[in-house]
Design a protein around this motif. Structure first.
Motif, PDB file in Angstrom:
ATOM      1  N   GLU A   1       0.016  -5.071   9.221  1.00 29.21           N
ATOM      2  CA  GLU A   1       0.875  -4.241  10.235  1.00 29.21           C
ATOM      3  C   GLU A   1      -0.032  -2.961  10.519  1.00 29.21           C
ATOM      4  OE1 GLU A   1       4.202  -3.299   7.387  1.00 29.21           O
ATOM      5  OE2 GLU A   1       5.297  -4.934   8.151  1.00 29.21           O
ATOM      6  N   THR A   2      -0.638  -2.340   9.837  1.00 30.37           N
ATOM      7  CA  THR A   2      -1.528  -1.212  10.099  1.00 30.37           C
ATOM      8  C   THR A   2      -2.265  -1.714  11.252  1.00 30.37           C
ATOM      9  OG1 THR A   2      -1.628  -0.605   7.984  1.00 30.37           O
ATOM     10  CG2 THR A   2      -3.389   0.368   9.385  1.00 30.37           C
TER      11      THR A   2
ATOM     12  N   VAL B   1       4.373   7.800  -0.230  1.00 31.87           N
ATOM     13  CA  VAL B   1       5.338   6.814   0.533  1.00 31.87           C
ATOM     14  C   VAL B   1       4.824   5.606   0.715  1.00 31.87           C
ATOM     15  CG1 VAL B   1       6.359   8.974   1.632  1.00 31.87           C
ATOM     16  CG2 VAL B   1       4.256   7.695   2.598  1.00 31.87           C
ATOM     17  N   ARG B   2       5.428   4.727   0.860  1.00 29.67           N
ATOM     18  CA  ARG B   2       5.119   3.278   1.037  1.00 29.67           C
ATOM     19  C   ARG B   2       4.301   3.126   2.578  1.00 29.67           C
ATOM     20  NH1 ARG B   2       6.546  -2.066  -0.551  1.00 29.67           N
ATOM     21  NH2 ARG B   2       5.031  -3.447   0.724  1.00 29.67           N
ATOM     22  N   LEU B   3       3.422   2.694   2.531  1.00 26.58           N
ATOM     23  CA  LEU B   3       2.616   2.650   3.777  1.00 26.58           C
ATOM     24  C   LEU B   3       3.050   0.865   4.563  1.00 26.58           C
ATOM     25  CD1 LEU B   3      -0.717   4.408   2.934  1.00 26.58           C
ATOM     26  CD2 LEU B   3       1.222   5.074   4.225  1.00 26.58           C
TER      27      LEU B   3
ATOM     28  N   LEU C   1       0.973  -1.176   0.186  1.00 28.46           N
ATOM     29  CA  LEU C   1      -0.154   0.011   0.122  1.00 28.46           C
ATOM     30  C   LEU C   1       0.818   1.097  -0.052  1.00 28.46           C
ATOM     31  CD1 LEU C   1      -2.516  -0.963   2.750  1.00 28.46           C
ATOM     32  CD2 LEU C   1      -2.826  -1.198   0.269  1.00 28.46           C
ATOM     33  N   TYR C   2       0.329   2.513  -0.382  1.00 31.59           N
ATOM     34  CA  TYR C   2       1.007   3.571  -0.697  1.00 31.59           C
ATOM     35  C   TYR C   2       0.102   4.532  -0.165  1.00 31.59           C
ATOM     36  CZ  TYR C   2       4.564   0.710  -3.286  1.00 31.59           C
ATOM     37  OH  TYR C   2       5.364  -0.143  -3.938  1.00 31.59           O
TER      38      TYR C   2
ATOM     39  N   THR D   1     -21.485  -6.399  16.930  1.00 29.85           N
ATOM     40  CA  THR D   1     -20.483  -5.109  17.144  1.00 29.85           C
ATOM     41  C   THR D   1     -19.253  -5.489  16.796  1.00 29.85           C
ATOM     42  OG1 THR D   1     -22.042  -4.895  19.504  1.00 29.85           O
ATOM     43  CG2 THR D   1     -19.745  -3.774  19.174  1.00 29.85           C
ATOM     44  N   ARG D   2     -18.717  -4.281  15.958  1.00 29.31           N
ATOM     45  CA  ARG D   2     -17.391  -4.424  15.455  1.00 29.31           C
ATOM     46  C   ARG D   2     -16.431  -3.222  15.737  1.00 29.31           C
ATOM     47  NH1 ARG D   2     -16.009  -9.739  13.877  1.00 29.31           N
ATOM     48  NH2 ARG D   2     -17.623 -10.758  12.677  1.00 29.31           N
ATOM     49  N   LEU D   3     -15.162  -3.624  15.914  1.00 32.90           N
ATOM     50  CA  LEU D   3     -14.185  -2.175  16.055  1.00 32.90           C
ATOM     51  C   LEU D   3     -13.604  -2.153  14.697  1.00 32.90           C
ATOM     52  CD1 LEU D   3     -12.296  -3.240  18.954  1.00 32.90           C
ATOM     53  CD2 LEU D   3     -13.770  -1.267  18.693  1.00 32.90           C
ATOM     54  N   VAL D   4     -13.549  -0.987  14.136  1.00 29.95           N
ATOM     55  CA  VAL D   4     -13.203  -0.719  12.662  1.00 29.95           C
ATOM     56  C   VAL D   4     -11.832   0.226  12.621  1.00 29.95           C
ATOM     57  CG1 VAL D   4     -15.311  -1.559  11.722  1.00 29.95           C
ATOM     58  CG2 VAL D   4     -15.217   0.861  12.170  1.00 29.95           C
ATOM     59  N   TYR D   5     -11.172   0.225  11.829  1.00 27.99           N
ATOM     60  CA  TYR D   5     -10.121   1.099  11.366  1.00 27.99           C
ATOM     61  C   TYR D   5     -10.247   1.450   9.850  1.00 27.99           C
ATOM     62  CZ  TYR D   5      -5.755   3.459  10.919  1.00 27.99           C
ATOM     63  OH  TYR D   5      -4.850   4.266  10.873  1.00 27.99           O
ATOM     64  N   THR D   6     -10.347   2.707   9.633  1.00 26.85           N
ATOM     65  CA  THR D   6     -10.081   3.040   7.919  1.00 26.85           C
ATOM     66  C   THR D   6      -9.223   4.039   7.491  1.00 26.85           C
ATOM     67  OG1 THR D   6     -11.872   4.852   8.407  1.00 26.85           O
ATOM     68  CG2 THR D   6     -12.830   2.656   8.008  1.00 26.85           C
ATOM     69  N   ARG D   7      -8.825   3.802   6.442  1.00 32.08           N
ATOM     70  CA  ARG D   7      -7.750   4.596   5.826  1.00 32.08           C
ATOM     71  C   ARG D   7      -7.743   4.764   4.363  1.00 32.08           C
ATOM     72  NH1 ARG D   7      -1.384   4.813   7.530  1.00 32.08           N
ATOM     73  NH2 ARG D   7      -0.886   6.833   6.262  1.00 32.08           N
ATOM     74  N   GLN D   8      -7.656   5.983   3.629  1.00 33.75           N
ATOM     75  CA  GLN D   8      -7.609   5.751   2.448  1.00 33.75           C
ATOM     76  C   GLN D   8      -6.065   5.593   1.811  1.00 33.75           C
ATOM     77  OE1 GLN D   8      -9.264   9.091   0.341  1.00 33.75           O
ATOM     78  NE2 GLN D   8     -11.127   9.411   1.570  1.00 33.75           N
ATOM     79  N   VAL D   9      -6.175   4.772   1.002  1.00 33.48           N
ATOM     80  CA  VAL D   9      -4.584   4.229   0.606  1.00 33.48           C
ATOM     81  C   VAL D   9      -4.655   4.064  -0.885  1.00 33.48           C
ATOM     82  CG1 VAL D   9      -4.179   2.992   2.766  1.00 33.48           C
ATOM     83  CG2 VAL D   9      -5.225   1.844   0.894  1.00 33.48           C
ATOM     84  N   LEU D  10      -3.616   3.892  -1.556  1.00 32.30           N
ATOM     85  CA  LEU D  10      -3.250   3.443  -2.903  1.00 32.30           C
ATOM     86  C   LEU D  10      -2.891   2.063  -3.011  1.00 32.30           C
ATOM     87  CD1 LEU D  10      -1.556   6.493  -4.838  1.00 32.30           C
ATOM     88  CD2 LEU D  10      -3.809   5.532  -5.248  1.00 32.30           C
TER      89      LEU D  10
END
Length: 430
Positions: free
Chosen positions: A244-245, A237-239, A217-218, A265-274
């Motif tokens: 690992e995230t 940059v390389r993510l 991912l970048y 019920t869930r725990l979520v983490y979001t992020r925009q990536v390439l």
């Protein structure tokens, strides 16, 4: 033909795919397929679709292997019927795609090949079977009784070695649907195998799928500086990888999801990536799902719709399981692998008609059978809350048998207790 009027109305929606003689054969074959209590060979089905043998048995074999009709045109008409009947008010159509293998016997089955059996294969052992590799695109339908969604087939293809790949076949079907329903947008859900479709779908179609836990991912590229020489960077940059995230993330959000009809019920983490390997130049939304109790492993998803809520992504991917129910029910209760067709278009057409029948049974039940048919509960299953496909098929069979009996003895004849027991037995016989 001995069919109930509501059943006739559904079948009429696709009759324009046939000539008039072929249309009559089609109706009789469909009725025989539904009523047949034994193996769904062609000769087995016509005993119930054409009990008086008004047509030669070879007429029905020729209808499958060489009659003048096209599976693609047939399913386009069927897609219009399903969307018009069940999705009229929806501006977004939720689609599900996957492939399966129809096992066949005989070395000269047209279109058959050695295919990987995903059901029996494991991480240590790959099992191959001889048969047709079928790929479907289904529309997700939420039934009025709640619970798990339904996946009704509206597009169908058979993969042939040396021809278009599975990904190309799905892309072709989705583009056809997008061209048919120009006033709708689409969300397509598929497992990780179909993730590469992200860069090949029309603009009105978004994709939800799995992302590799070790995907490269970048970040987004930085804006071009004044006076900068050379071409602009295509990626930042390389993510860290998704795994690992997940291990480093601290800002998790608690959400409520609806997975296969059940609230969780869930725990979520979001992020925009390439994800440059799948969709260069365009960002995707990475969604990491975690079980708050820590009993389940983390799940990694992505969607091309950057504004979609993470709970919706998780729920939609869980609902993808409905297409697995479609495969199972069509093979187990409709005998999709049983028609003994070997030549010409016979194997492909027989498989396509089986999935049409699956959708037709559910459509009839949702529109006409559910309200008039009480839910059958057995002494050992008193907590049953929702009808199964077997219940829907039994309700349609009962309606067809009832009308056939009434046409024989007269509409005003009294149906006694024995006749009711006989109808119930015929409806459940398979």
């Amino acid at each position: 033909m001995c069919t109930v009027s509501t059943f006739d109305g559904i079948v009429l929606g696709v009759l324009s795919a046939f000539t008039e003689p072929s249309g009559q054969v089609f109706v009789r074959l469909v009725v025989g397929w539904v009523l047949c209590p034994t193996r769904r060979t062609v000769t087995g089905m016509i005993l119930y679709g054409d009990p008086e043998a008004e047509r030669s048995h070879d007429t029905y074999h020729r209808f499958l292997r060489g009659a003048a009709w096209c599976v693609g045109v047939f399913f386009r008409l069927w897609a219009e019927v399903v969307v018009r009947q069940l999705c009229l008010d929806q501006t977004v159509l939720w689609l599900i795609t996957d492939d399966t293998v129809h096992r066949k016997s005989g070395r000269k089955v047209e279109g058959a090949a050695w295919c990987r059996d995903a059901v029996r294969s494991t991480g240590q052992r790959t099992v191959y079977v001889w048969g047709l590799q079928v790929v479907l695109v289904c529309v997700r339908v939420m039934p009025p009784w709640g619970g798990e969604p339904l996946a009704l087939p509206i597009a169908f293809r058979v993969y042939r070695k040396g021809g278009p790949t599975l990904l190309e076949l799905v892309e072709e079907m989705v583009r056809d649907l997008a061209a048919m329903f120009t006033d709708r947008s689409f969300v397509l859900t598929g497992d990780g195998f179909y993730a590469p479709l992200a860069g090949h779908l029309p603009r009105r179609v978004h994709l939800i799928s799995r992302i590799r836990y070790d995907a490269a991912l970048y970040g987004m590229p930085l804006p071009r500086r004044k006076g900068q020489r050379g071409r602009s960077r295509k990626k930042g940059v390389r993510l860290p990888s998704p795994a690992e995230t997940a291990s480093r993330a601290r800002k998790w959000k608690l959400v409520q999801t609806l997975e296969r009809g059940k609230k969780r019920t869930r725990l979520v983490y979001t992020r925009q990536v390439l994800w440059d390997h799948v969709l260069p130049d365009q960002p995707v939304l990475l969604v990491i799902s975690r079980d708050p109790a820590g009993k389940e492993k983390d799940d990694f998803f992505f969607t091309t719709d950057l504004d979609m809520e993470p709970a919706t992504v998780i729920s939609a991917f869980a609902d993808r399981w409905a297409i697995e129910d479609t495969f199972r029910n069509t093979k187990q209760f409709l005998g999709a692998e049983e028609p003994q067709c070997w030549k010409g278009d016979g194997p492909q057409r027989a498989a396509g008609l089986a999935y049409f029948l699956y959708g037709m049974v559910w459509l009839w039940y949702l529109k006409h059978g559910h309200a008039s048919t009480p839910l059958t509960r057995t002494p050992w299953y008193q907590h049953k809350a929702a009808p199964s496909f077997k219940d829907a098929l039994a309700a349609l069979r009962k309606a067809l048998w009832r009308e056939r009996f009434f046409q024989t003895v007269g509409c005003r004849a009294h149906v006694g207790k024995f006749h009711k027991l006989l109808l119930d037995a015929l409806a459940r016989a398979a």
